[in-house]
Structure formats: structure tokens, C-alpha cells
Design a protein around this motif. Structure first.
Motif, PDB file in Angstrom:
ATOM      1  N   ARG A   1       0.796  -1.233   0.000  1.00  0.00           N
ATOM      2  CA  ARG A   1       0.000   0.000   0.000  1.00  0.00           C
ATOM      3  C   ARG A   1       0.823   1.275   0.000  1.00  0.00           C
ATOM      4  N   GLN A   2       2.112   1.154   0.244  1.00  0.00           N
ATOM      5  CA  GLN A   2       2.985   2.325   0.193  1.00  0.00           C
ATOM      6  C   GLN A   2       4.277   1.941  -0.505  1.00  0.00           C
ATOM      7  N   LEU A   3       4.547   2.624  -1.599  1.00  0.00           N
ATOM      8  CA  LEU A   3       5.765   2.369  -2.363  1.00  0.00           C
ATOM      9  C   LEU A   3       6.340   3.687  -2.849  1.00  0.00           C
ATOM     10  N   ARG A   4       7.656   3.788  -2.833  1.00  0.00           N
ATOM     11  CA  ARG A   4       8.373   4.926  -3.423  1.00  0.00           C
ATOM     12  C   ARG A   4       9.211   4.356  -4.557  1.00  0.00           C
ATOM     13  N   ILE A   5       8.712   4.530  -5.784  1.00  0.00           N
ATOM     14  CA  ILE A   5       9.324   3.896  -6.951  1.00  0.00           C
ATOM     15  C   ILE A   5       9.938   4.964  -7.846  1.00  0.00           C
ATOM     16  N   TYR A   6      11.179   4.750  -8.212  1.00  0.00           N
ATOM     17  CA  TYR A   6      11.903   5.662  -9.089  1.00  0.00           C
ATOM     18  C   TYR A   6      12.261   4.911 -10.359  1.00  0.00           C
ATOM     19  N   GLN A   7      12.054   5.537 -11.509  1.00  0.00           N
ATOM     20  CA  GLN A   7      12.497   4.962 -12.783  1.00  0.00           C
ATOM     21  C   GLN A   7      13.683   5.765 -13.288  1.00  0.00           C
ATOM     22  N   PHE A   8      14.782   5.080 -13.514  1.00  0.00           N
ATOM     23  CA  PHE A   8      16.023   5.691 -13.989  1.00  0.00           C
ATOM     24  C   PHE A   8      16.333   5.205 -15.402  1.00  0.00           C
ATOM     25  N   ASP A   9      17.180   5.945 -16.100  1.00  0.00           N
ATOM     26  CA  ASP A   9      17.614   5.503 -17.424  1.00  0.00           C
ATOM     27  C   ASP A   9      18.931   4.739 -17.365  1.00  0.00           C
ATOM     28  N   LYS A  10      19.455   4.524 -16.147  1.00  0.00           N
ATOM     29  CA  LYS A  10      20.681   3.742 -15.963  1.00  0.00           C
ATOM     30  C   LYS A  10      20.701   3.215 -14.524  1.00  0.00           C
ATOM     31  N   PRO A  11      21.502   2.192 -14.259  1.00  0.00           N
ATOM     32  CA  PRO A  11      21.584   1.664 -12.893  1.00  0.00           C
ATOM     33  C   PRO A  11      22.071   2.724 -11.905  1.00  0.00           C
ATOM     34  N   ILE A  12      21.669   2.587 -10.684  1.00  0.00           N
ATOM     35  CA  ILE A  12      22.015   3.536  -9.624  1.00  0.00           C
ATOM     36  C   ILE A  12      23.364   3.139  -9.025  1.00  0.00           C
ATOM     37  N   SER A  13      24.210   4.118  -8.790  1.00  0.00           N
ATOM     38  CA  SER A  13      25.528   3.824  -8.229  1.00  0.00           C
ATOM     39  C   SER A  13      25.410   3.365  -6.781  1.00  0.00           C
ATOM     40  N   ASP A  14      26.423   2.646  -6.335  1.00  0.00           N
ATOM     41  CA  ASP A  14      26.444   2.154  -4.953  1.00  0.00           C
ATOM     42  C   ASP A  14      26.446   3.296  -3.943  1.00  0.00           C
ATOM     43  N   THR A  15      26.977   4.442  -4.326  1.00  0.00           N
ATOM     44  CA  THR A  15      27.144   5.549  -3.381  1.00  0.00           C
ATOM     45  C   THR A  15      25.931   6.469  -3.282  1.00  0.00           C
ATOM     46  N   LEU A  16      24.948   6.301  -4.164  1.00  0.00           N
ATOM     47  CA  LEU A  16      23.761   7.171  -4.136  1.00  0.00           C
ATOM     48  C   LEU A  16      22.783   6.686  -3.072  1.00  0.00           C
ATOM     49  N   GLU A  17      22.629   7.481  -2.024  1.00  0.00           N
ATOM     50  CA  GLU A  17      21.682   7.176  -0.947  1.00  0.00           C
ATOM     51  C   GLU A  17      20.727   8.347  -0.827  1.00  0.00           C
ATOM     52  N   ILE A  18      19.489   8.120  -1.171  1.00  0.00           N
ATOM     53  CA  ILE A  18      18.500   9.198  -1.219  1.00  0.00           C
ATOM     54  C   ILE A  18      18.382   9.924   0.121  1.00  0.00           C
ATOM     55  N   ASP A  19      18.358   9.185   1.210  1.00  0.00           N
ATOM     56  CA  ASP A  19      18.195   9.811   2.525  1.00  0.00           C
ATOM     57  C   ASP A  19      19.352  10.732   2.904  1.00  0.00           C
ATOM     58  N   ARG A  20      20.501  10.529   2.307  1.00  0.00           N
ATOM     59  CA  ARG A  20      21.669  11.355   2.642  1.00  0.00           C
ATOM     60  C   ARG A  20      21.829  12.563   1.723  1.00  0.00           C
TER      61      ARG A  20
END
Length: 156
Positions: free
Chosen positions: A79-98
Motif C-alpha cells: 500500500r505504500q511504495l516509493r518507486i523511481y524509474q532511472f535511465d541507468k543503474p544507480i551507483s552504490d554511493t547514491l543514498e536518497i536519505d543522505r
């Protein structure tokens, strides 16, 4: 970022909204089980350690998957989702909360973010940097009436 919020009737409808040309999907703070209860699972770490037959609860994780994985996740009827669509894979260092709140959207855009979907029970909010994507949803016969009604209620 252009945003649109309206009522959604099912996760099947949510599936219709995704850009099928973008196969990199990131789900932030995914909770696979909505009810606080214990369940059994195995866990394998990146270093190869396997933990068998664990009892877990309130597990929350970031998930990077493709459209096939997203379809399976939607079938869970979360019932609750935060979904992001990217045009490339996300790097290991990308942390949304930070990411700093005031720079979050530009940083995500630099990293290939195209669309954002926040499912919150019966509502969905869609964010996009391209107004054409939002316009296409607004003109979709399945959603057009609901979107217009919501906009009217908000202006009253």
C-alpha cells in the motif's frame, strides 16, 4: 519537477503508468510485509555469508530491479511504495536519505532519474521532469476523469 496526484484503484492500474522503455527501477525503503509479524527467510550477504532460516520482521530495504521485478512487487499489493524509474543503474554511493533536501531532485536527475511514483494507499503521486509524460497520463481515458475531479476538488 512536474507532479500529478490522483486516486488509483489497483496495482494493475499502477503498472499501466510506468514507462516501459525504462528498465531500471529503484524502490526506496521497500517493506515486503506490511503486517508486523515474524516470517522465515534466508539471507545471503554480498561477501557470500548465508544465514538460513532466519525469523525477521519489519524488514526495510532499497531494491534495484527491472520492470519484471517491479511487476512482481506490485502483485504483493503493497500500500505504500516509493518507486523511481532511472535511465541507468544507480551507483552504490547514491543514498536518497543522505542527499540534501534542497538539492535532492537535481542530484537524482543528474543520476538518470526520469520518473517518480509515490503510492500511498489509494493515491498515487507521479513526478517527472518531462511535462509530456504527465500530459500523457492526464489524457489517458482511464485516468482523465479522476484527475479532473481531483483538480476540481482542490480548487473548491
Amino acid at each position: 519537477m512536474n507532479e500529478l496526484t490522483f486516486e488509483i484503484n489497483s496495482n494493475e492500474e499502477i503498472w499501466e503508468l510506468f514507462d516501459k522503455e525504462l528498465n531500471t527501477v529503484f524502490i526506496h525503503k521497500f517493506v515486503p510485509n506490511e503486517v508486523i509479524e515474524w516470517w522465515k527467510t534466508d539471507l545471503k550477504t554480498q561477501s557470500g555469508i548465508e544465514l538460513k532460516n532466519l525469523s525477521v520482521r519489519q524488514m526495510e530495504m532499497d531494491v534495484q530491479t527491472d520492470l519484471n521485478g517491479l511487476k512482481k512487487i506490485l502483485e504483493l499489493n503493497t500500500r505504500q511504495l516509493r518507486i523511481y524509474q532511472f535511465d541507468k543503474p544507480i551507483s552504490d554511493t547514491l543514498e536518497i536519505d543522505r542527499l540534501p533536501e534542497n538539492n535532492r531532485k537535481p542530484i537524482l536527475k543528474q543520476n538518470g532519474l526520469k520518473h517518480f511514483f509515490f503510492v500511498n494507499f489509494e493515491f498515487i503521486t507521479i513526478g517527472c521532469f518531462e511535462s509530456e509524460f504527465i500530459s500523457g497520463i492526464e489524457l489517458n481515458p482511464k485516468f482523465e476523469k479522476r484527475i479532473a475531479e481531483r483538480k476540481q476538488r482542490l480548487t473548491e
